[in-house]
Design a protein around this motif. Structure first.
Motif, PDB file in Angstrom:
ATOM      1  N   HIS A 311       3.557   0.943   6.087  1.00 53.27           N
ATOM      2  CA  HIS A 311       2.279   1.552   6.465  1.00 53.27           C
ATOM      3  C   HIS A 311       1.209   0.502   6.750  1.00 53.27           C
ATOM      4  N   ASP A 312       1.598  -0.768   6.851  1.00 56.52           N
ATOM      5  CA  ASP A 312       0.584  -1.815   7.010  1.00 56.52           C
ATOM      6  C   ASP A 312      -0.061  -1.742   8.391  1.00 56.52           C
ATOM      7  N   LEU A 313      -1.074  -2.565   8.582  1.00 53.64           N
ATOM      8  CA  LEU A 313      -1.881  -2.514   9.800  1.00 53.64           C
ATOM      9  C   LEU A 313      -1.439  -3.529  10.842  1.00 53.64           C
ATOM     10  N   LYS A 314      -0.279  -4.153  10.651  1.00 51.47           N
ATOM     11  CA  LYS A 314       0.259  -5.086  11.639  1.00 51.47           C
ATOM     12  C   LYS A 314       1.445  -4.415  12.321  1.00 51.47           C
ATOM     13  N   ALA A 315       1.268  -4.068  13.564  1.00 51.05           N
ATOM     14  CA  ALA A 315       2.225  -3.204  14.257  1.00 51.05           C
ATOM     15  C   ALA A 315       3.602  -3.813  14.408  1.00 51.05           C
ATOM     16  N   HIS A 322       8.401  -8.998   5.030  1.00 53.23           N
ATOM     17  CA  HIS A 322       8.104 -10.374   5.417  1.00 53.23           C
ATOM     18  C   HIS A 322       7.631 -11.190   4.218  1.00 53.23           C
ATOM     19  N   LEU A 323       6.858 -10.556   3.350  1.00 57.68           N
ATOM     20  CA  LEU A 323       6.379 -11.221   2.139  1.00 57.68           C
ATOM     21  C   LEU A 323       7.271 -10.792   0.971  1.00 57.68           C
ATOM     22  N   SER A 324       6.780  -9.921   0.094  1.00 55.81           N
ATOM     23  CA  SER A 324       7.607  -9.404  -1.000  1.00 55.81           C
ATOM     24  C   SER A 324       6.812  -8.336  -1.730  1.00 55.81           C
ATOM     25  N   GLY A 325       7.530  -7.415  -2.383  1.00 54.70           N
ATOM     26  CA  GLY A 325       6.864  -6.408  -3.199  1.00 54.70           C
ATOM     27  C   GLY A 325       6.160  -5.354  -2.377  1.00 54.70           C
ATOM     28  N   GLY A 326       5.355  -4.532  -3.051  1.00 55.91           N
ATOM     29  CA  GLY A 326       4.547  -3.504  -2.407  1.00 55.91           C
ATOM     30  C   GLY A 326       3.074  -3.785  -2.622  1.00 55.91           C
ATOM     31  N   TRP A 327       2.246  -3.497  -1.588  1.00 55.39           N
ATOM     32  CA  TRP A 327       0.826  -3.871  -1.674  1.00 55.39           C
ATOM     33  C   TRP A 327       0.043  -3.131  -0.600  1.00 55.39           C
ATOM     34  N   TRP A 328      -1.291  -3.176  -0.744  1.00 57.04           N
ATOM     35  CA  TRP A 328      -2.184  -2.653   0.290  1.00 57.04           C
ATOM     36  C   TRP A 328      -2.368  -3.759   1.346  1.00 57.04           C
ATOM     37  N   PHE A 329      -1.328  -3.960   2.132  1.00 53.74           N
ATOM     38  CA  PHE A 329      -1.364  -5.023   3.143  1.00 53.74           C
ATOM     39  C   PHE A 329      -2.283  -4.610   4.294  1.00 53.74           C
ATOM     40  N   SER A 330      -3.003  -5.584   4.814  1.00 53.47           N
ATOM     41  CA  SER A 330      -3.756  -5.350   6.045  1.00 53.47           C
ATOM     42  C   SER A 330      -2.940  -5.937   7.195  1.00 53.47           C
ATOM     43  N   THR A 331      -3.036  -7.241   7.374  1.00 49.72           N
ATOM     44  CA  THR A 331      -2.229  -7.912   8.407  1.00 49.72           C
ATOM     45  C   THR A 331      -1.407  -9.028   7.779  1.00 49.72           C
TER      46      THR A 331
END
Length: 384
Positions: A311-315, A322-331
């Motif tokens: 659901h992140d903001l990077k299409a 790409h990183l790890s875990g779950g988070w409120w990722f933006s880009t």
């Protein structure tokens, strides 16, 4: 430990000699009844005292009139004094014809009785306050100990409370000052356990802690939704539980960061959290406070992402994968406090970016030693 405690209690108390205790409702009813009895007795004595005053006044008026009637009465009629003497000797004499000394003695006894009633009322009122104080202390104790007793669904459980606190700050307002694991029940939710951090500013509900790497945070959506880990160690409380706690209003989110050199920083902001239908979107309701710059990006709304729910903001990138875990990722590259736990900086660049980082402090390639995220109700002075 809790099972051993229950077995020891059962072994030490035979069934036929088990003490029976009255419920709090029964104690309250008894105390209320005693208070009502005292008030009723006082009213009865006051009413009787008033009647005696009226009859004494009537007797005084009657004495002069009756004396005159004796003077003009038939010869041989008994005198007023002799009639009063007979009345005083009669156990059935009407109070209106009692001598003044007897009426005064009776009034004195009534006054003594009134004083005793007032003393008893004072003691009952004091005992009632003590009962309420003990109730409050017992509720706090049971809230702290309840995880050791049968769950709310257990039939016949004697440890069910009528109402659990909705969160840690409510426990703080009720007088709890020690940190630890407590049972809470937000509105519309089943009871669950949380770790409460009690500080001078109030009670904080901790929903994330990283301190030793004992728990793997590279989890899927359902795990982040329901929670995982140990409330006394590393853990994630669960998005659904966090949502239930904060759904009634705005909350402060306090983030505590520590590096491997013993330095620390804090970040705080006001937020709200949507439900699962919004991918548990984090809504920023005010500016960040603290010495660090914002590492969540310029976005006011950030949905939660895991590698199986992007659901992140990077299409063109799955930030969680790409990183790890779950988070409120933006880009992807600004912050990730649920990344992999590294005790030393990895040599490979692609590994370093998977660690725990807050970009505006130490950069994105410095794996932090510990993080804590905790929440508390907040009141905004003005809407942003």
């Amino acid at each position: 430990m809790c099972q051993a405690r229950r077995r020891a209690a059962a072994a030490g108390a035979p069934r036929e000699r088990r003490a029976q205790f009255a419920s709090w409702d029964e104690v309250n009813v008894l105390a209320h009844g005693l208070l009502q009895l005292g008030h009723g007795l006082k009213e009865h004595v006051e009413r009787t005292k008033g009647q005696l005053r009226e009859r004494r006044s009537a007797a005084s008026g009657c004495g002069a009139a009756c004396g005159k009637r004796e003077m003009v009465g038939a010869p041989g009629a008994p005198s007023w004094e002799s009639r009063m003497a007979r009345a005083s000797r009669s156990s059935e004499a009407h109070p209106a014809f009692l001598p003044q000394s007897l009426m005064d003695a009776q009034n004195l006894r009534i006054e003594e009785l009134l004083q005793k009633i007032k003393q008893q009322q004072y003691k009952l009122d004091k005992q009632n306050l003590q009962i309420k104080s003990l109730q409050s202390k017992l509720l706090l104790f049971l809230a702290a100990q309840r995880p050791c007793f049968p769950p709310p669904s257990a039939p016949g459980s004697p440890w069910l409370l009528e109402e659990l606190p909705e969160g840690c700050h409510q426990l703080f307002l009720a007088g709890q000052r020690s940190s630890g694991v407590f049972q809470v029940q937000p509105a519309g939710s089943q009871p669950f356990r949380v770790y409460c951090d009690m500080t001078a500013e109030g009670g904080w509900t901790v929903f994330q802690r990283r301190m030793d790497g004992s728990v793997d945070f590279d989890q899927l959506w359902d795990a982040y939704k329901n929670g995982f880990g140990d409330l006394h160690g590393d853990f994630w409380l669960g998005l659904e539980k966090i949502h239930h706690i904060v759904q009634e209003g705005k909350y402060n989110l306090l983030i505590e960061l520590e590096d491997w050199e013993g330095n620390s920083q804090v970040v705080q902001f006001v937020f709200s959290l949507g439900g699962e239908s919004t991918a548990y979107t984090l809504n920023l309701l005010g500016p960040l406070s603290g010495e660090l710059e914002n590492a969540l990006g310029e976005f006011r709304q950030l949905p939660f992402s895991t590698r199986d729910r992007d659901h992140d903001l990077k299409a063109d990138t799955n930030c969680a994968k790409h990183l790890s875990g779950g988070w409120w990722f933006s880009t992807c590259g600004h912050a990730n406090l649920n990344g992999k736990y590294f005790r030393s900086i990895p040599r490979q660049r692609h590994e370093r970016k998977q660690g725990i980082f807050w970009k505006t402090w130490k950069g994105r390639y410095y794996p932090l030693k510990s993080t804590v995220m905790k929440i508390q109700p907040a009141v905004l002075e003005a809407e942003p």
